[in-house]
Scaffold this active site. Structure first.
Site, PDB file in Angstrom:
ATOM      1  N   CYS A   1       0.827  -1.220   0.000  1.00 46.25           N
ATOM      2  CA  CYS A   1       0.000   0.000   0.000  1.00 46.25           C
ATOM      3  C   CYS A   1       0.852   1.257   0.000  1.00 46.25           C
ATOM      4  CB  CYS A   1      -0.895   0.010   1.236  1.00 46.25           C
ATOM      5  SG  CYS A   1      -1.792  -1.491   1.403  1.00 46.25           S
TER       6      CYS A   1
HETATM    7  N1  SAJ Z   1       7.562   2.189   8.089  1.00 47.14           N
HETATM    8  C1  SAJ Z   1       8.696   2.913   8.415  1.00 47.14           C
HETATM    9  N2  SAJ Z   1       8.609   3.858   9.391  1.00 47.14           N
HETATM   10  C2  SAJ Z   1       7.428   4.109  10.045  1.00 47.14           C
HETATM   11  C3  SAJ Z   1       6.280   3.347   9.691  1.00 47.14           C
HETATM   12  C4  SAJ Z   1       6.368   2.387   8.716  1.00 47.14           C
HETATM   13  O1  SAJ Z   1       9.777   2.719   7.843  1.00 47.14           O
HETATM   14  O2  SAJ Z   1       7.407   4.974  10.928  1.00 47.14           O
HETATM   15  C5  SAJ Z   1       7.642   1.202   6.996  1.00 47.14           C
HETATM   16  C6  SAJ Z   1       7.308  -0.199   7.439  1.00 47.14           C
HETATM   17  O3  SAJ Z   1       8.465  -0.869   7.884  1.00 47.14           O
HETATM   18  C7  SAJ Z   1       6.752  -0.806   6.149  1.00 47.14           C
HETATM   19  C8  SAJ Z   1       6.095   0.372   5.452  1.00 47.14           C
HETATM   20  O4  SAJ Z   1       6.648   1.545   6.040  1.00 47.14           O
HETATM   21  O5  SAJ Z   1       7.820  -1.279   5.354  1.00 47.14           O
HETATM   22  C9  SAJ Z   1       4.561   0.376   5.601  1.00 47.14           C
HETATM   23  O6  SAJ Z   1       4.291   0.289   6.958  1.00 47.14           O
HETATM   24  P1  SAJ Z   1       2.779   0.379   7.533  1.00 47.14           P
HETATM   25  O7  SAJ Z   1       2.880   0.316   9.027  1.00 47.14           O
HETATM   26  O8  SAJ Z   1       2.065   1.519   6.959  1.00 47.14           O
HETATM   27  O9  SAJ Z   1       2.168  -1.007   7.078  1.00 47.14           O
HETATM   28  P2  SAJ Z   1       1.078  -1.506   6.025  1.00 47.14           P
HETATM   29  O10 SAJ Z   1       1.427  -1.017   4.666  1.00 47.14           O
HETATM   30  O11 SAJ Z   1       0.905  -2.954   6.248  1.00 47.14           O
HETATM   31  O12 SAJ Z   1      -0.319  -0.920   6.472  1.00 47.14           O
HETATM   32  C10 SAJ Z   1      -0.751   0.288   6.058  1.00 47.14           C
HETATM   33  C11 SAJ Z   1      -1.651   0.741   7.200  1.00 47.14           C
HETATM   34  N3  SAJ Z   1      -0.773   1.047   8.322  1.00 47.14           N
HETATM   35  C12 SAJ Z   1      -1.019   1.858   9.358  1.00 47.14           C
HETATM   36  O13 SAJ Z   1      -1.938   2.653   9.335  1.00 47.14           O
HETATM   37  C13 SAJ Z   1      -0.165   1.730  10.575  1.00 47.14           C
HETATM   38  C14 SAJ Z   1      -2.463   1.808   6.689  1.00 47.14           C
HETATM   39  O14 SAJ Z   1      -1.607   2.834   6.254  1.00 47.14           O
HETATM   40  C15 SAJ Z   1      -3.375   1.279   5.626  1.00 47.14           C
HETATM   41  O15 SAJ Z   1      -4.632   0.971   6.219  1.00 47.14           O
HETATM   42  C16 SAJ Z   1      -2.857   0.044   4.946  1.00 47.14           C
HETATM   43  O16 SAJ Z   1      -1.469   0.165   4.829  1.00 47.14           O
HETATM   44  C17 SAJ Z   1      -3.531  -0.029   3.587  1.00 47.14           C
HETATM   45  O17 SAJ Z   1      -3.994  -1.111   3.270  1.00 47.14           O
HETATM   46  O18 SAJ Z   1      -3.591   0.989   2.919  1.00 47.14           O
END
Ligand code: SAJ
Length: 449
Positions: free
Chosen positions: A274
């Protein structure tokens, strides 16, 4: 009675049959939640294997308990089929199909188009269609509506159409389908009214917006916000590296501000299906309107360069003890795109493994959730392989250990106590270092970032 009135009554009597197209990490939780509320649900899939598993009362999605699937099957509230003709049986159809990007970061709309065409082929008066897949603003009105009205039926009178973005966060134990507020916007007010009435049956809080475009953009704002702020955290990691300041200390300290700041952390890059992709749907749409979404482009550049940044840190750490990266044994810990899951999609670890291999390092990885990295057509060749056991000997023998994903199942005290050099992209060793009251864990001074 009007078609609208008849559907409204059927919804109020909870007599509607709901269809969910796509039984993945969005569709299956949605289908189970609908069935748990007492509605009859038909899941539509293109994978015979998925149909067989759900039919047998099993779950292929970690966040969905097999017991729930089995119970809904037992109560005859959940059916699943390959037969798209059965869409005609459904009063409501929620479309939850993938929206990947092509190789040139252009949207791949093929899944939405084929699902829409399947719905159009069996469209009948009295049906409500809701797209849930994350996509560029205008998709519902420009891609779906013409195909559906091609049947001769009119939106807002004969059938109803809207957009309601999914907000599934895989692995999140607190927020799940039922209790996460959900946004919905219809092509017409009647479309919105019907969509709200259906989803309020099984979603605790529904949020109405005035159009599908508003709902489509709401989702893109949410994920673009995350991508850009992660990009800022990653740029801070590079700034702190040049200034010799611990970026984690700075972010933790900034995180004590009780207002006006939201903590994001640097990492090995941006993974998942995403966050790395969704903002590029918006960028693509705006390019068609001759508008350059500069923040998205810049954050994308910074996030994309993080694998190379960390490979250079490994090279520098080895260089500091007189070892070239070429020929050195590098053990990578964690390859999933985030902790405690088994999903490799867009994981930056794949790029890191490939770059280390290309630079001649002797690379191995350990990940308790990802036993194997297969070639799925766009896996970098240098990333393909199997997880190795994390034995004391393997940690000691490594010239450097690179922590890419900080799974909870790994003891970082143990890793830092045995490793010669540790490069830590997730600050997983912070507590181990603090306990040892030293920044180095053993005589050969492991470099930790
Ligand atoms: N990441 C970082 N630093 C951060 C947060 C995340 O480097 O501070 C990285 C993670 O390691 C990962 C990527 O970003 O590689 C995405 O992380 P994520 O926590 O956003 O995980 P997703 O993609 O599984 O889930 C996201 C949802 N996450 C949260 O809201 C916490 C949300 O944005 C959406 O509901 C979902 O994608 C979607 O389906 O759109």
């Amino acid at each position: 009675m009007s078609i609208y009135g008849a559907l409204q009554e059927k919804i109020a009597r909870r007599e509607i049959v709901c269809g969910v197209v796509g039984m993945g990490y969005v569709g299956l939780p949605l289908a189970v939640e609908m069935a748990k509320s007492g509605l009859r649900v038909i899941g539509f899939e293109t994978s015979r294997h998925v149909v067989e598993r759900i039919t047998a009362g099993q779950s292929h999605i970690k966040d969905v308990a097999a017991a729930d699937v089995a119970e809904m099957r037992r109560r005859k509230l959940l059916d699943v089929t390959l037969d798209m003709e059965r869409l005609a049986e459904c009063d409501v159809v929620s479309i939850c199909v993938p929206t990947p990007l092509g190789k040139t970061k252009d949207p791949d709309m093929s899944y939405i188009v084929s699902a829409t065409e399947a719905v159009a082929a069996t469209l009948r008066p009295g049906q409500l269609i809701v797209l849930e897949s994350t996509t560029y603003p205008g998709t519902t009105r420009e891609v779906m509506l013409p195909r559906l009205e091609g049947s001769g039926l009119h939106v807002g009178e004969d059938f109803f159409l809207g957009f309601s973005p999914e907000r599934v966060d895989p692995g999140n134990e607190r927020w799940h389908t039922k209790n996460t507020p959900k946004v919905l916007g219809g092509i017409t007010d009647k479309c919105t009214e019907l969509g709200m009435a259906v989803y309020e049956i099984f979603i605790e809080r529904m949020v109405r917006v005035s159009s599908p475009e508003a709902a489509e953009l709401t989702k893109l704002l949410e994920n673009t916000f995350r991508m850009i702020n992660i990009g800022l955290a990653n740029e801070m990691a590079q700034i702190c590296d040049k200034l010799g300041v611990n970026v984690w200390e700075v972010i933790d300290a900034a995180g004590t501000k009780p207002f006006g700041f939201m903590k994001f952390t640097p990492g090995p890059g941006l993974g998942g299906h995403c966050i790395p992709l969704d903002p590029h749907y918006l960028a693509w749409k705006m390019r068609t309107l001759a508008y350059k979404t500069r923040m998205i482009e810049l954050a994308g550049e910074i996030n994309t360069e993080m694998p190379a940044f960390w490979v250079t840190k490994v090279q520098d750490a080895l260089n500091a003890v007189g070892k070239p990266l070429h020929g050195s044994r590098v053990l990578v810990l964690g390859v999933a795109y985030k902790k405690d899951i088994d999903d490799l999609r867009e994981s930056p670890a794949l790029e890191i493994l490939d770059q280390l291999n290309r630079k001649g390092a002797i690379v191995s990885y350990h990940d308790p959730h990802c036993p194997e990295i297969r070639d799925d057509g766009h896996t970098p060749l240098g990333a393909i392989g199997h997880s190795v056991d994390l034995t004391d000997e393997r940690i000691r023998d490594a010239d450097a250990v690179l922590i890419v994903t900080d799974h909870s199942a790994v003891s970082y005290d143990r890793v830092c106590g045995l490793a010669r050099i540790v490069v830590d992209t997730r600050n997983a060793c912070a507590s181990a270092r603090a306990r040892a009251k030293r920044s180095w864990m053993n005589a050969s001074e492991p470099a930790t970032v």
